[in-house]
Design a protein around this motif. Sequence first.
Motif, short mmCIF file in Angstrom:
data_model
loop_
_atom_site.label_atom_id
_atom_site.label_comp_id
_atom_site.label_asym_id
_atom_site.label_seq_id
_atom_site.Cartn_x
_atom_site.Cartn_y
_atom_site.Cartn_z
N GLY A 155 0.83 -1.19 0.00
CA GLY A 155 0.00 0.00 0.00
C GLY A 155 0.87 1.24 0.00
O GLY A 155 1.86 1.32 0.73
N LEU A 156 0.50 2.18 -0.83
CA LEU A 156 1.27 3.42 -0.95
C LEU A 156 0.53 4.59 -0.32
O LEU A 156 1.13 5.55 0.12
N GLY A 157 -0.78 4.50 -0.31
CA GLY A 157 -1.59 5.58 0.24
C GLY A 157 -2.78 5.85 -0.65
O GLY A 157 -3.11 5.06 -1.53
N ALA A 158 -3.40 6.97 -0.40
CA ALA A 158 -4.53 7.41 -1.22
C ALA A 158 -4.40 8.90 -1.41
O ALA A 158 -3.91 9.61 -0.54
N VAL A 159 -4.82 9.34 -2.58
CA VAL A 159 -4.66 10.74 -2.97
C VAL A 159 -6.02 11.26 -3.44
O VAL A 159 -6.74 10.53 -4.14
N PRO A 160 -6.36 12.50 -3.11
CA PRO A 160 -7.56 13.06 -3.71
C PRO A 160 -7.42 12.99 -5.25
O PRO A 160 -6.38 13.38 -5.78
N THR A 161 -8.41 12.47 -5.91
CA THR A 161 -8.32 12.23 -7.35
C THR A 161 -7.98 13.50 -8.12
O THR A 161 -7.22 13.46 -9.08
N LYS A 162 -8.48 14.62 -7.67
CA LYS A 162 -8.19 15.88 -8.36
C LYS A 162 -6.70 16.24 -8.30
O LYS A 162 -6.21 17.01 -9.11
N ASN A 163 -5.95 15.67 -7.36
CA ASN A 163 -4.52 15.94 -7.21
C ASN A 163 -3.63 14.83 -7.75
O ASN A 163 -2.42 14.84 -7.55
N LEU A 164 -4.23 13.86 -8.42
CA LEU A 164 -3.50 12.67 -8.85
C LEU A 164 -2.33 12.98 -9.79
O LEU A 164 -1.22 12.50 -9.59
N MET A 165 -2.56 13.78 -10.82
CA MET A 165 -1.50 14.08 -11.78
C MET A 165 -0.37 14.87 -11.11
O MET A 165 0.80 14.66 -11.41
N LYS A 166 -0.72 15.74 -10.19
CA LYS A 166 0.29 16.49 -9.43
C LYS A 166 1.13 15.53 -8.57
O LYS A 166 2.34 15.65 -8.48
N PHE A 167 0.45 14.55 -7.97
CA PHE A 167 1.14 13.54 -7.18
C PHE A 167 2.15 12.78 -8.04
O PHE A 167 3.30 12.59 -7.66
N PHE A 168 1.70 12.34 -9.24
CA PHE A 168 2.59 11.59 -10.13
C PHE A 168 3.82 12.41 -10.53
O PHE A 168 4.92 11.87 -10.61
N GLN A 210 -11.31 6.36 -18.12
CA GLN A 210 -10.81 6.51 -19.49
C GLN A 210 -10.21 7.90 -19.70
O GLN A 210 -9.16 8.03 -20.34
N LYS A 211 -10.85 8.93 -19.17
CA LYS A 211 -10.31 10.30 -19.26
C LYS A 211 -8.95 10.37 -18.57
O LYS A 211 -8.00 10.95 -19.09
N PHE A 212 -8.89 9.77 -17.37
CA PHE A 212 -7.63 9.75 -16.63
C PHE A 212 -6.54 9.04 -17.42
O PHE A 212 -5.42 9.53 -17.53
N ILE A 213 -6.85 7.86 -17.98
CA ILE A 213 -5.85 7.09 -18.73
C ILE A 213 -5.35 7.87 -19.94
O ILE A 213 -4.14 7.89 -20.21
N ARG A 214 -6.24 8.54 -20.66
CA ARG A 214 -5.81 9.35 -21.81
C ARG A 214 -4.86 10.46 -21.37
O ARG A 214 -3.81 10.69 -21.96
N PHE A 251 -3.09 10.56 -18.61
CA PHE A 251 -1.86 9.95 -18.12
C PHE A 251 -0.96 9.56 -19.29
O PHE A 251 0.24 9.82 -19.27
N HIS A 252 -1.54 8.93 -20.30
CA HIS A 252 -0.76 8.45 -21.45
C HIS A 252 -0.11 9.61 -22.22
O HIS A 252 1.01 9.47 -22.71
N ILE A 253 -0.80 10.72 -22.30
CA ILE A 253 -0.23 11.90 -22.96
C ILE A 253 0.98 12.42 -22.17
O ILE A 253 2.02 12.73 -22.73
N LYS A 254 0.83 12.47 -20.87
CA LYS A 254 1.89 13.00 -20.00
C LYS A 254 3.06 12.01 -19.83
O LYS A 254 4.21 12.42 -19.76
N TYR A 255 2.74 10.71 -19.78
CA TYR A 255 3.76 9.67 -19.54
C TYR A 255 3.64 8.56 -20.58
O TYR A 255 3.25 7.43 -20.25
N PRO A 256 3.99 8.84 -21.84
CA PRO A 256 3.77 7.87 -22.92
C PRO A 256 4.61 6.59 -22.81
O PRO A 256 4.25 5.57 -23.39
N LYS A 257 5.69 6.62 -22.06
CA LYS A 257 6.55 5.44 -21.95
C LYS A 257 6.09 4.45 -20.89
O LYS A 257 6.56 3.32 -20.82
N ILE A 258 5.17 4.87 -20.04
CA ILE A 258 4.67 3.99 -18.98
C ILE A 258 3.47 3.21 -19.52
O ILE A 258 2.50 3.79 -20.00
N ILE A 259 3.56 1.90 -19.44
CA ILE A 259 2.51 1.01 -19.92
C ILE A 259 1.31 1.09 -18.99
O ILE A 259 1.46 1.12 -17.76
N VAL A 260 0.12 1.10 -19.56
CA VAL A 260 -1.12 1.10 -18.77
C VAL A 260 -1.85 -0.21 -19.03
O VAL A 260 -2.12 -0.56 -20.18
N GLU A 261 -2.12 -0.96 -17.97
CA GLU A 261 -2.88 -2.20 -18.09
C GLU A 261 -4.09 -2.10 -17.18
O GLU A 261 -4.11 -1.32 -16.23
#
Length: 141
Positions: free
Chosen positions: A28-41, A74-78, A80-90
């Motif tokens: 377990g790593l924790g939990a983040v408010p979803t609105k702050n997820l990209m900032k967390f990454f 799906q919005k999040f994955i799109r 995420f993929h734009i920002k981090y294209p080298k990270i595989i999403v499964e």
Amino acid sequence: MSKILGIDYGKTITGLSISDEKKIFAFGLGAVPTKNLMKFFKNFFLHEEIEKIVVGLPIKLNNQKEILIEIEIQKFIRKFHIKYPKIIVERLDERFTSKIAFDTMIKLGLKQKKRRKKVILNQISATIILQSYITKKEKKN
């Protein structure tokens, strides 16, 4: 060595987990408010090498997708993929992870007040999603 990140995406809170470098165990790593997820990454990826993320796939018992949350995922994955294209999403079927997480909280002896906290529930769910993924990959090899 790189690791895998597990994600239990929620409308308000997103649970996170991470594998060890050998990709055997999920923690377990924790939990983040979803609105702050990209900032967390943005900050998190400065310190951790992540090769893949595993995002829970919300499916009902009748095998239908949970449409409303899936649209958000799906919005999040799109994004995420734009920002981090080298990270595989499964994706991984996340049926029963919340139930298993809640039962785990009871077995751990967490008081009812703590069990109500979505932060803990989402973190445990993310850990279950990632460990299930790791175990499934092991069986294939």
